[in-house]
Design a protein around this motif. Structure first.
Motif, PDB file in Angstrom:
ATOM      1  N   ARG A   1       1.310   1.020  -6.533  1.00  0.00           N
ATOM      2  CA  ARG A   1       2.548   0.258  -6.404  1.00  0.00           C
ATOM      3  C   ARG A   1       2.218  -1.126  -5.865  1.00  0.00           C
ATOM      4  NH1 ARG A   1       5.475   1.134  -0.689  1.00  0.00           N
ATOM      5  NH2 ARG A   1       5.567  -1.135  -1.036  1.00  0.00           N
TER       6      ARG A   1
ATOM      7  N   LEU B   1      -6.526  -3.031  -1.097  1.00  0.00           N
ATOM      8  CA  LEU B   1      -5.899  -4.333  -1.305  1.00  0.00           C
ATOM      9  C   LEU B   1      -6.926  -5.391  -1.678  1.00  0.00           C
ATOM     10  CD1 LEU B   1      -3.495  -4.241   1.758  1.00  0.00           C
ATOM     11  CD2 LEU B   1      -2.798  -4.056  -0.633  1.00  0.00           C
TER      12      LEU B   1
ATOM     13  N   TYR C   1       6.946  -7.026   5.431  1.00  0.00           N
ATOM     14  CA  TYR C   1       5.635  -7.173   4.798  1.00  0.00           C
ATOM     15  C   TYR C   1       4.836  -5.885   4.979  1.00  0.00           C
ATOM     16  CZ  TYR C   1       6.180 -12.221   4.105  1.00  0.00           C
ATOM     17  OH  TYR C   1       6.600 -13.458   3.678  1.00  0.00           O
ATOM     18  N   ASP C   2       4.020  -5.579   3.978  1.00  0.00           N
ATOM     19  CA  ASP C   2       3.152  -4.404   4.033  1.00  0.00           C
ATOM     20  C   ASP C   2       1.794  -4.711   4.639  1.00  0.00           C
ATOM     21  OD1 ASP C   2       4.941  -2.533   2.565  1.00  0.00           O
ATOM     22  OD2 ASP C   2       4.626  -3.966   0.935  1.00  0.00           O
TER      23      ASP C   2
ATOM     24  N   GLU D   1      -3.106   2.380  -2.607  1.00  0.00           N
ATOM     25  CA  GLU D   1      -2.730   2.629  -1.225  1.00  0.00           C
ATOM     26  C   GLU D   1      -2.745   1.322  -0.450  1.00  0.00           C
ATOM     27  OE1 GLU D   1      -5.642   5.403   0.133  1.00  0.00           O
ATOM     28  OE2 GLU D   1      -7.156   3.856   0.506  1.00  0.00           O
ATOM     29  N   ASN D   2      -2.037   1.324   0.653  1.00  0.00           N
ATOM     30  CA  ASN D   2      -1.938   0.130   1.489  1.00  0.00           C
ATOM     31  C   ASN D   2      -3.058   0.157   2.535  1.00  0.00           C
ATOM     32  OD1 ASN D   2      -0.826  -2.277   2.481  1.00  0.00           O
ATOM     33  ND2 ASN D   2       0.464  -1.199   3.956  1.00  0.00           N
TER      34      ASN D   2
ATOM     35  N   LYS E   1      -1.067  -4.958  -6.482  1.00  0.00           N
ATOM     36  CA  LYS E   1      -0.954  -3.609  -7.051  1.00  0.00           C
ATOM     37  C   LYS E   1      -2.168  -2.789  -6.635  1.00  0.00           C
ATOM     38  CE  LYS E   1       1.219  -0.725  -9.897  1.00  0.00           C
ATOM     39  NZ  LYS E   1       1.232  -1.057 -11.341  1.00  0.00           N
TER      40      LYS E   1
ATOM     41  N   GLU F   1       2.666   2.169   7.998  1.00  0.00           N
ATOM     42  CA  GLU F   1       3.299   1.434   6.906  1.00  0.00           C
ATOM     43  C   GLU F   1       2.927  -0.052   6.900  1.00  0.00           C
ATOM     44  OE1 GLU F   1       6.017   1.100  10.458  1.00  0.00           O
ATOM     45  OE2 GLU F   1       4.619   2.565   9.600  1.00  0.00           O
TER      46      GLU F   1
ATOM     47  N   TRP G   1       2.335  -4.052  -3.101  1.00  0.00           N
ATOM     48  CA  TRP G   1       2.388  -4.222  -1.649  1.00  0.00           C
ATOM     49  C   TRP G   1       2.510  -5.719  -1.361  1.00  0.00           C
ATOM     50  CZ3 TRP G   1       2.443   0.542   0.584  1.00  0.00           C
ATOM     51  CH2 TRP G   1       1.869   1.590  -0.133  1.00  0.00           C
ATOM     52  N   ARG G   2       3.444  -6.068  -0.493  1.00  0.00           N
ATOM     53  CA  ARG G   2       3.729  -7.470  -0.185  1.00  0.00           C
ATOM     54  C   ARG G   2       2.901  -7.920   1.011  1.00  0.00           C
ATOM     55  NH1 ARG G   2       9.388  -9.600   2.439  1.00  0.00           N
ATOM     56  NH2 ARG G   2       9.078 -11.861   2.179  1.00  0.00           N
ATOM     57  N   GLY G   3       2.231  -9.072   0.871  1.00  0.00           N
ATOM     58  CA  GLY G   3       1.416  -9.536   1.978  1.00  0.00           C
ATOM     59  C   GLY G   3       1.246 -11.050   2.010  1.00  0.00           C
TER      60      GLY G   3
END
Length: 309
Positions: free
Chosen positions: A11, A217, A42-43, A211-212, A208, A69, A13-15
């Motif tokens: 998915r 990332l 923010y992730d 996992e976070n 994308k 999270e 993830w916003r950063g």
């Protein structure tokens, strides 16, 4: 053909990739910077303090502020050597090891016997970092300067701090010229937040990954599986029947740009799907997609190379 950012597993993830704390010239302590980004949804966050002797060469340790999270990636803004205008280089490096060797950069002025900007960028990439050419418009960077950073993954095309503090946010001219010379570069939007003014929560990346985690990332960033935004969300971009098809949250404009003057726009109300014919891009080896919502906020996809389709 669909871009990897929209087909890879996982998915978005916003950063934010560019941030400062009171470990260098920011206002807030690292814990509070991380808390604010977490509180704003923010992730992940990369805290990238200035890696100069004036601040004891910080690679700020944010591992203690990670949560189930919310995660952090270690990094720094690197400085060494002179650009053509005589000013010191600014190179964004996200994913640095804690023991990254210090350059001879005692402050923000050039000194003798320094690594060049290209050399410190290459060393950061060899150490596993995602490397971006930082705020080229703000720095007064020339095309020759930008060409010399051959180990960069990306160009910072929007810097929110530079937007609100000096109206020099842009890196697209630099990016497009490098793309037209064949450089396979991605683009990133950032805050460059210092929290002395309203320089926060204005530009980010959507990565994308499965996992976070810092490792997932960073792998996605270096492979180009992300897009950048000020608000709109991109859901899909694909090439189909000599058209580029874009799905997004509601926007009012789709822009597709290519080499030189090749460009086109589609306008509408609350568009969530838009199509652009590719005939006008026959002489361009690449295109990039921008969407603009009714408030003027943008989202930018990484370049698409036709030879890779």
């Amino acid at each position: 053909m669909t871009l990897a950012a929209f087909t890879n597993p996982g998915r978005f993830w916003r950063g934010n990739l560019h941030t400062h704390s009171d470990r260098s010239d920011g206002v807030l302590p690292p814990e509070e910077v991380c808390r604010r980004y977490h509180a704003e949804g923010y992730d992940f966050l990369a805290l990238t303090d200035h890696f100069v002797g004036l601040y004891d060469y910080p690679i700020t340790d944010t591992t203690g502020y990670r949560r189930d999270e919310f995660t952090t990636i270690l990094g720094a803004e690197l400085h060494s050597g002179a650009m053509e205008n005589g000013e010191i280089w600014h190179v964004l490096a996200v994913g640095l090891p804690r023991d990254f060797a210090r350059p001879n950069a005692p402050h923000f002025f050039t000194v003798e016997d320094q690594e060049t900007g290209p050399e410190i960028a290459a060393r950061a990439r060899a150490a596993g970092a995602f490397v971006a050419i930082a705020h080229p418009q703000w720095s007064g960077m020339t095309l020759n300067d930008a060409r010399s950073i051959t180990e960069a993954h990306a160009v910072e095309i929007y810097n929110h701090g530079c937007a609100v503090e000096c109206d020099r946010p842009d890196g697209f001219h630099t990016l497009d010229l490098l793309l037209s010379e064949g450089r396979r570069l991605t683009l990133c939007a950032t805050d460059d937040a210092h929290f002395a003014g309203p320089d926060f929560f204005g530009g980010w990346v959507m990565v994308k990954a499965s996992e976070n985690s810092p490792e997932a990332l960073l792998s996605a960033l270096t492979s180009g599986a992300f897009y950048s935004s000020q608000g709109p969300e991109l859901h899909d971009i694909r090439i189909e029947d000599e058209n580029v098809l874009v799905e997004s949250t509601a926007v009012s404009t789709l822009v597709v740009a290519g080499q030189g003057s090749a460009a086109g726009a589609v306008h509408g109300a609350s568009m969530t799907r838009a199509r652009m014919p590719l005939d006008r891009f026959a002489a361009s080896p690449w295109i990039r997609v921008t969407v603009v919502d009714a408030a003027g906020r943008r989202a930018w996809a990484n370049p698409i190379w036709f030879e890779e389709l």
